[in-house]
Motif scaffolding. Structure first.
Motif, PDB file in Angstrom:
ATOM      1  N   ILE A 238      -6.737   0.845 -14.807  1.00 37.79           N
ATOM      2  CA  ILE A 238      -7.068   1.669 -13.647  1.00 37.79           C
ATOM      3  C   ILE A 238      -5.882   1.766 -12.686  1.00 37.79           C
ATOM      4  N   ALA A 239      -5.136   0.680 -12.527  1.00 33.92           N
ATOM      5  CA  ALA A 239      -3.937   0.731 -11.674  1.00 33.92           C
ATOM      6  C   ALA A 239      -2.957   1.757 -12.228  1.00 33.92           C
ATOM      7  N   SER A 240      -2.821   1.792 -13.555  1.00 35.47           N
ATOM      8  CA  SER A 240      -1.945   2.783 -14.190  1.00 35.47           C
ATOM      9  C   SER A 240      -2.455   4.193 -13.942  1.00 35.47           C
ATOM     10  N   ARG A 241      -3.789   4.375 -13.999  1.00 36.44           N
ATOM     11  CA  ARG A 241      -4.370   5.690 -13.732  1.00 36.44           C
ATOM     12  C   ARG A 241      -4.162   6.086 -12.263  1.00 36.44           C
ATOM     13  N   MET A 242      -4.195   5.124 -11.356  1.00 35.53           N
ATOM     14  CA  MET A 242      -3.964   5.431  -9.939  1.00 35.53           C
ATOM     15  C   MET A 242      -2.558   6.020  -9.757  1.00 35.53           C
ATOM     16  N   GLU A 243      -1.630   5.522 -10.509  1.00 34.71           N
ATOM     17  CA  GLU A 243      -0.256   6.057 -10.424  1.00 34.71           C
ATOM     18  C   GLU A 243      -0.183   7.440 -11.077  1.00 34.71           C
ATOM     19  N   SER A 244      -0.663   7.557 -12.304  1.00 30.50           N
ATOM     20  CA  SER A 244      -0.514   8.820 -13.039  1.00 30.50           C
ATOM     21  C   SER A 244      -1.363   9.945 -12.442  1.00 30.50           C
ATOM     22  N   HIS A 245      -2.479   9.590 -11.767  1.00 30.90           N
ATOM     23  CA  HIS A 245      -3.337  10.594 -11.136  1.00 30.90           C
ATOM     24  C   HIS A 245      -3.003  10.770  -9.653  1.00 30.90           C
ATOM     25  N   GLY A 246      -1.910  10.157  -9.228  1.00 32.18           N
ATOM     26  CA  GLY A 246      -1.533  10.243  -7.829  1.00 32.18           C
ATOM     27  C   GLY A 246      -0.625  11.423  -7.537  1.00 32.18           C
ATOM     28  N   GLU A 247       0.000  11.396  -6.394  1.00 31.14           N
ATOM     29  CA  GLU A 247       0.905  12.455  -5.972  1.00 31.14           C
ATOM     30  C   GLU A 247       2.232  11.860  -5.513  1.00 31.14           C
ATOM     31  N   ALA A 248       3.278  12.664  -5.576  1.00 28.91           N
ATOM     32  CA  ALA A 248       4.602  12.195  -5.153  1.00 28.91           C
ATOM     33  C   ALA A 248       4.570  11.785  -3.684  1.00 28.91           C
ATOM     34  N   GLU A 249       5.289  10.704  -3.400  1.00 32.72           N
ATOM     35  CA  GLU A 249       5.416  10.178  -2.037  1.00 32.72           C
ATOM     36  C   GLU A 249       4.119   9.563  -1.518  1.00 32.72           C
ATOM     37  N   GLN A 250       3.174   9.291  -2.425  1.00 35.10           N
ATOM     38  CA  GLN A 250       1.897   8.721  -2.008  1.00 35.10           C
ATOM     39  C   GLN A 250       1.627   7.400  -2.730  1.00 35.10           C
ATOM     40  N   ILE A 251       0.844   6.552  -2.038  1.00 34.04           N
ATOM     41  CA  ILE A 251       0.383   5.288  -2.624  1.00 34.04           C
ATOM     42  C   ILE A 251      -1.127   5.384  -2.746  1.00 34.04           C
ATOM     43  N   GLN A 252      -1.601   5.534  -3.972  1.00 33.84           N
ATOM     44  CA  GLN A 252      -3.043   5.688  -4.193  1.00 33.84           C
ATOM     45  C   GLN A 252      -3.649   4.341  -4.590  1.00 33.84           C
ATOM     46  N   VAL A 253      -4.765   3.999  -3.919  1.00 37.92           N
ATOM     47  CA  VAL A 253      -5.420   2.717  -4.207  1.00 37.92           C
ATOM     48  C   VAL A 253      -6.886   2.956  -4.534  1.00 37.92           C
ATOM     49  N   THR A 254      -7.452   2.013  -5.263  1.00 38.05           N
ATOM     50  CA  THR A 254      -8.872   2.082  -5.594  1.00 38.05           C
ATOM     51  C   THR A 254      -9.698   1.572  -4.422  1.00 38.05           C
ATOM     52  N   GLU A 255     -11.005   1.760  -4.532  1.00 35.17           N
ATOM     53  CA  GLU A 255     -11.909   1.288  -3.483  1.00 35.17           C
ATOM     54  C   GLU A 255     -11.857  -0.241  -3.360  1.00 35.17           C
ATOM     55  N   ALA A 256     -11.668  -0.926  -4.507  1.00 39.62           N
ATOM     56  CA  ALA A 256     -11.594  -2.392  -4.475  1.00 39.62           C
ATOM     57  C   ALA A 256     -10.418  -2.860  -3.634  1.00 39.62           C
ATOM     58  N   THR A 257      -9.283  -2.211  -3.797  1.00 40.83           N
ATOM     59  CA  THR A 257      -8.103  -2.569  -2.992  1.00 40.83           C
ATOM     60  C   THR A 257      -8.314  -2.165  -1.534  1.00 40.83           C
ATOM     61  N   TYR A 258      -8.882  -1.010  -1.328  1.00 44.46           N
ATOM     62  CA  TYR A 258      -9.145  -0.527   0.036  1.00 44.46           C
ATOM     63  C   TYR A 258     -10.013  -1.519   0.802  1.00 44.46           C
ATOM     64  N   LEU A 259     -11.063  -2.021   0.176  1.00 43.44           N
ATOM     65  CA  LEU A 259     -11.972  -2.954   0.844  1.00 43.44           C
ATOM     66  C   LEU A 259     -11.271  -4.262   1.210  1.00 43.44           C
ATOM     67  N   SER A 260     -10.278  -4.646   0.430  1.00 47.30           N
ATOM     68  CA  SER A 260      -9.528  -5.868   0.724  1.00 47.30           C
ATOM     69  C   SER A 260      -8.563  -5.694   1.882  1.00 47.30           C
ATOM     70  N   LEU A 261      -8.147  -4.447   2.147  1.00 40.55           N
ATOM     71  CA  LEU A 261      -7.058  -4.212   3.101  1.00 40.55           C
ATOM     72  C   LEU A 261      -7.438  -3.357   4.308  1.00 40.55           C
ATOM     73  N   GLN A 262      -8.639  -2.849   4.364  1.00 39.99           N
ATOM     74  CA  GLN A 262      -8.985  -1.844   5.363  1.00 39.99           C
ATOM     75  C   GLN A 262      -8.822  -2.312   6.809  1.00 39.99           C
ATOM     76  N   LYS A 263      -8.895  -3.620   7.052  1.00 37.59           N
ATOM     77  CA  LYS A 263      -8.780  -4.123   8.425  1.00 37.59           C
ATOM     78  C   LYS A 263      -7.322  -4.313   8.852  1.00 37.59           C
ATOM     79  N   LYS A 264      -6.406  -4.259   7.905  1.00 37.64           N
ATOM     80  CA  LYS A 264      -4.998  -4.519   8.239  1.00 37.64           C
ATOM     81  C   LYS A 264      -4.089  -3.319   7.996  1.00 37.64           C
ATOM     82  N   TYR A 265      -4.588  -2.303   7.311  1.00 47.39           N
ATOM     83  CA  TYR A 265      -3.752  -1.135   6.973  1.00 47.39           C
ATOM     84  C   TYR A 265      -4.499   0.149   7.312  1.00 47.39           C
TER      85      TYR A 265
END
Length: 300
Positions: A238-265
């Protein structure tokens, strides 16, 4: 007895003594020579033995000393070669994995319940490299990936591998850490900044897609040649898919990563996208670290 008789008698006695001396003189000379030969033989024979002992002892000492020096030199060379081999091995495998591999020649695998995986890909690098010589292309790619290697080391992350112009790194292995998602997020933001700085320095215009996911993985070493420490599992895919399905100049994250970081980023919700093999998923763009969290981190 007259004086003449006394003189005659005395002369006869003297002649007798001289005659006696003449008769025994050769024997005395031979005896004297024999004694002198025995004396010199004993004297110089002892000296020769002592000299031989001294020479032999000196030879043994220098032979031992030379052997000791050669042994120390050999031990030093072996130590240097061992250190070089150790350094080379640690450049390929994490330290605890390298130790396991040296102790037992068998498959090494370990389950990690939660890690964060990052994939990064240089957008358009293949097309751009078509106008470069092979040496220039490899040197440039090496310059970029060396920057990423330094960032991975700075953030305490484990580089897994490069695949063409893609870079893979993970947080939370081989040693568990609570802030693995945060470390990967910081790495991703720093990678973007490093590439901007490289473009300004070299006149290039490279862009990058980054994909991040958090979850369980299996990590280990397989095979018998050209060892590589690798990761397996849905989290990696899925991490590989986040990269290949992403866009240039962007950092795409899954919901699992978002939930871990939403209070700091700070994030922007991208919405639902279709991911091959997984169906529809909600993903987010990682924008930056929250200002308050960045200030607290710099103070700490």
């Amino acid at each position: 007895i007259t004086l003449v008789d006394f003189r005659v008698t005395g002369q006869h006695a003297l002649d007798h003594q001289l005659s006696l001396y003449d008769s025994v003189s050769p024997s005395l000379d031979r005896l004297l020579q024999q004694r002198l030969q025995e004396f010199y033989r004993k004297k110089y024979g002892a000296f020769t033995f002592a000299a031989l002992v001294l020479i032999a002892s000196t030879y043994v000492f220098f032979a031992f000393y030379k052997n000791l020096m050669n042994r120390r030199k050999l031990e030093k060379e072996l130590k240097e070669r061992r250190e070089e081999s150790e350094k080379l091995l640690l450049n390929i495998l994490p330290s605890p994995i390298a130790e396991q591999l040296k102790q037992k020649n068998e498959t090494i695998a370990e389950h990690f319940p939660e890690v964060t995986v990052l994939f990064a890909d240089l957008v358009g690098f293949t097309e751009a490299s078509a106008s470069m010589s092979p040496i220039d292309m490899v040197n440039l790619l090496n310059q970029i990936f060396s920057m990423f290697d330094r960032l991975a080391e700075e953030h305490g992350l484990e580089k897994i591998k490069t695949i063409g112009d893609a870079y893979m790194v993970v947080g939370g292995i081989p040693y568990h850490r609570q802030d693995h998602a945060e470390a990967i997020a910081n790495m991703a933001l720093d990678m973007q900044l490093a590439l901007v700085q490289l473009n300004a320095k070299t006149g290039q215009s490279f862009q990058m897609r980054i994909g991040i996911n958090t979850g369980p993985v299996i990590a280990g070493v397989i095979g018998i040649k050209k060892f590589i420490y690798d990761l397996w599992g849905d989290t990696v895919n899925i991490a590989s898919r986040m990269e290949s399905h992403g866009e240039a100049e962007q950092i795409q994250v899954t919901e699992a990563t978002y939930l871990s970081l939403q209070k700091k980023y700070r994030f922007e919700e991208r919405g639902e996208i279709y991911v091959k093999g997984k169906g529809t998923m909600t993903t987010y763009w990682l924008i930056e670290r929250e200002r308050s969290a960045a200030i607290l981190s710099s103070v700490a």
